[in-house]
Motif scaffolding. Structure first.
Motif, PDB file in Angstrom:
ATOM      1  N   LEU A 295       3.087   4.260   1.204  1.00 36.05           N
ATOM      2  CA  LEU A 295       2.675   4.229  -0.195  1.00 36.05           C
ATOM      3  C   LEU A 295       3.085   5.531  -0.864  1.00 36.05           C
ATOM      4  O   LEU A 295       2.803   6.613  -0.344  1.00 36.05           O
ATOM      5  N   VAL A 296       3.708   5.417  -2.024  1.00 36.08           N
ATOM      6  CA  VAL A 296       4.162   6.608  -2.754  1.00 36.08           C
ATOM      7  C   VAL A 296       3.663   6.519  -4.187  1.00 36.08           C
ATOM      8  O   VAL A 296       4.064   5.612  -4.938  1.00 36.08           O
ATOM      9  N   GLU A 297       2.791   7.470  -4.541  1.00 33.20           N
ATOM     10  CA  GLU A 297       2.236   7.498  -5.895  1.00 33.20           C
ATOM     11  C   GLU A 297       3.120   8.303  -6.832  1.00 33.20           C
ATOM     12  O   GLU A 297       3.839   9.213  -6.407  1.00 33.20           O
ATOM     13  N   SER A 298       3.021   7.991  -8.101  1.00 32.80           N
ATOM     14  CA  SER A 298       3.705   8.764  -9.139  1.00 32.80           C
ATOM     15  C   SER A 298       2.940   8.601 -10.444  1.00 32.80           C
ATOM     16  O   SER A 298       2.096   7.714 -10.565  1.00 32.80           O
ATOM     17  N   GLY A 299       3.239   9.488 -11.402  1.00 36.40           N
ATOM     18  CA  GLY A 299       2.663   9.343 -12.727  1.00 36.40           C
ATOM     19  C   GLY A 299       1.572  10.324 -13.083  1.00 36.40           C
ATOM     20  O   GLY A 299       1.072  10.323 -14.213  1.00 36.40           O
ATOM     21  N   GLY A 300       1.173  11.153 -12.130  1.00 34.15           N
ATOM     22  CA  GLY A 300       0.150  12.132 -12.438  1.00 34.15           C
ATOM     23  C   GLY A 300       0.664  13.216 -13.373  1.00 34.15           C
ATOM     24  O   GLY A 300       1.858  13.295 -13.661  1.00 34.15           O
ATOM     25  N   GLY A 301      -0.250  14.063 -13.854  1.00 33.41           N
ATOM     26  CA  GLY A 301       0.159  15.139 -14.726  1.00 33.41           C
ATOM     27  C   GLY A 301      -1.010  15.800 -15.405  1.00 33.41           C
ATOM     28  O   GLY A 301      -2.169  15.536 -15.063  1.00 33.41           O
TER      29      GLY A 301
ATOM     30  N   ALA B  54       4.103   2.720  -5.271  1.00 36.22           N
ATOM     31  CA  ALA B  54       5.126   1.840  -4.733  1.00 36.22           C
ATOM     32  C   ALA B  54       4.966   1.732  -3.224  1.00 36.22           C
ATOM     33  O   ALA B  54       4.840   2.752  -2.524  1.00 36.22           O
ATOM     34  N   ALA B  55       4.978   0.512  -2.730  1.00 33.06           N
ATOM     35  CA  ALA B  55       4.789   0.266  -1.300  1.00 33.06           C
ATOM     36  C   ALA B  55       6.087  -0.192  -0.651  1.00 33.06           C
ATOM     37  O   ALA B  55       6.837  -0.987  -1.228  1.00 33.06           O
ATOM     38  N   SER B  56       6.331   0.297   0.540  1.00 34.87           N
ATOM     39  CA  SER B  56       7.480  -0.169   1.311  1.00 34.87           C
ATOM     40  C   SER B  56       7.051  -1.361   2.151  1.00 34.87           C
ATOM     41  O   SER B  56       5.865  -1.635   2.311  1.00 34.87           O
ATOM     42  N   GLY B  57       7.999  -2.069   2.690  1.00 39.39           N
ATOM     43  CA  GLY B  57       7.674  -3.173   3.579  1.00 39.39           C
ATOM     44  C   GLY B  57       7.528  -4.494   2.841  1.00 39.39           C
ATOM     45  O   GLY B  57       7.406  -4.546   1.630  1.00 39.39           O
ATOM     46  N   ARG B  58       7.514  -5.560   3.643  1.00 34.18           N
ATOM     47  CA  ARG B  58       7.489  -6.898   3.060  1.00 34.18           C
ATOM     48  C   ARG B  58       6.111  -7.524   3.080  1.00 34.18           C
ATOM     49  O   ARG B  58       5.960  -8.696   2.784  1.00 34.18           O
ATOM     50  N   THR B  59       5.086  -6.725   3.428  1.00 35.85           N
ATOM     51  CA  THR B  59       3.749  -7.294   3.569  1.00 35.85           C
ATOM     52  C   THR B  59       2.798  -6.807   2.494  1.00 35.85           C
ATOM     53  O   THR B  59       1.598  -6.915   2.645  1.00 35.85           O
ATOM     54  N   PHE B  60       3.330  -6.298   1.405  1.00 35.00           N
ATOM     55  CA  PHE B  60       2.490  -5.740   0.340  1.00 35.00           C
ATOM     56  C   PHE B  60       1.452  -6.742  -0.123  1.00 35.00           C
ATOM     57  O   PHE B  60       0.287  -6.397  -0.295  1.00 35.00           O
ATOM     58  N   SER B  61       1.838  -7.976  -0.311  1.00 32.11           N
ATOM     59  CA  SER B  61       0.914  -8.981  -0.840  1.00 32.11           C
ATOM     60  C   SER B  61      -0.162  -9.373   0.168  1.00 32.11           C
ATOM     61  O   SER B  61      -1.087 -10.105  -0.189  1.00 32.11           O
ATOM     62  N   SER B  62      -0.059  -8.876   1.388  1.00 30.85           N
ATOM     63  CA  SER B  62      -1.070  -9.153   2.406  1.00 30.85           C
ATOM     64  C   SER B  62      -2.239  -8.181   2.343  1.00 30.85           C
ATOM     65  O   SER B  62      -3.215  -8.352   3.083  1.00 30.85           O
ATOM     66  N   TYR B  63      -2.134  -7.177   1.508  1.00 34.52           N
ATOM     67  CA  TYR B  63      -3.132  -6.138   1.449  1.00 34.52           C
ATOM     68  C   TYR B  63      -3.854  -6.106   0.107  1.00 34.52           C
ATOM     69  O   TYR B  63      -3.229  -6.278  -0.943  1.00 34.52           O
TER      70      TYR B  63
ATOM     71  N   ALA C  73       5.837  -8.837  -6.740  1.00 38.51           N
ATOM     72  CA  ALA C  73       7.293  -8.950  -6.676  1.00 38.51           C
ATOM     73  C   ALA C  73       7.950  -7.571  -6.602  1.00 38.51           C
ATOM     74  O   ALA C  73       9.047  -7.422  -6.045  1.00 38.51           O
ATOM     75  N   ARG C  74       7.287  -6.578  -7.167  1.00 35.54           N
ATOM     76  CA  ARG C  74       7.812  -5.209  -7.163  1.00 35.54           C
ATOM     77  C   ARG C  74       7.131  -4.317  -6.136  1.00 35.54           C
ATOM     78  O   ARG C  74       7.413  -3.121  -6.064  1.00 35.54           O
ATOM     79  N   ASN C  75       6.200  -4.881  -5.360  1.00 40.07           N
ATOM     80  CA  ASN C  75       5.475  -4.102  -4.347  1.00 40.07           C
ATOM     81  C   ASN C  75       4.825  -2.856  -4.967  1.00 40.07           C
ATOM     82  O   ASN C  75       4.887  -1.758  -4.397  1.00 40.07           O
ATOM     83  N   THR C  76       4.212  -3.038  -6.118  1.00 43.59           N
ATOM     84  CA  THR C  76       3.667  -1.893  -6.828  1.00 43.59           C
ATOM     85  C   THR C  76       2.277  -2.207  -7.380  1.00 43.59           C
ATOM     86  O   THR C  76       2.029  -3.318  -7.857  1.00 43.59           O
ATOM     87  N   VAL C  77       1.421  -1.208  -7.298  1.00 42.73           N
ATOM     88  CA  VAL C  77       0.105  -1.293  -7.920  1.00 42.73           C
ATOM     89  C   VAL C  77       0.025  -0.186  -8.971  1.00 42.73           C
ATOM     90  O   VAL C  77       0.579   0.897  -8.785  1.00 42.73           O
ATOM     91  N   TYR C  78      -0.658  -0.494 -10.059  1.00 43.89           N
ATOM     92  CA  TYR C  78      -0.738   0.423 -11.184  1.00 43.89           C
ATOM     93  C   TYR C  78      -2.189   0.777 -11.490  1.00 43.89           C
ATOM     94  O   TYR C  78      -3.102  -0.016 -11.238  1.00 43.89           O
TER      95      TYR C  78
END
Length: 123
Positions: free
Chosen positions: A4-10, A23-32, A75-80
């Motif tokens: 997991l890699v976060e971004s957007g802080g400041g 942003a998450a790597s791997g193909r199992t993002f939707s399993s979590y 679809a983008r393996n991303t949480v906001y």
């Protein structure tokens, strides 16, 4: 394995908005189930918000309810995390987290953590 890699802080002023991404790597993002914790200096890591696998259910800490919104794009393996009306007390390192179940989302059962991103809100 999920990374997991976060971004957007400041640094922002009170009342401003920020959007964090994880942003998450791997193909199992939707399993979590995914979520966010934060940790201020000298304090314990605290729960902020979480979202179930499909994105259909969300939960918030009372301190951020009505101001923060969590969402995910499988679809983008991303949480906001959209953070509005920020307050100085929101200042912390924000951590993205993944767990098997949205119903068990305490720090001791989190499967994966991001490295954290700093959010600083000045008064």
């Amino acid at each position: 394995q999920v990374q997991l890699v976060e971004s957007g802080g400041g640094l922002v002023q009170a009342g401003d908005s920020l959007r964090l991404s994880c942003a998450a790597s791997g193909r199992t993002f939707s399993s979590y189930a995914m979520g966010w914790f934060r940790q201020a200096p000298g304090k314990e890591r605290e729960f902020v918000t979480k979202i179930n696998r499909s994105g259909g259910s969300t939960y918030y800490a009372d301190s951020v309810k009505g101001r923060f919104t969590i969402s995910r794009d499988n679809a983008r393996n991303t949480v906001y995390l959209q953070m509005n009306s920020l307050k100085p007390e929101d200042t912390a390192v924000y951590y993205c987290a993944a767990a098997q179940s949205v119903y068990a989302f305490s720090p001791n059962v989190i499967d994966y953590w991001g490295q954290g991103t700093q959010v600083t809100v000045s008064s």
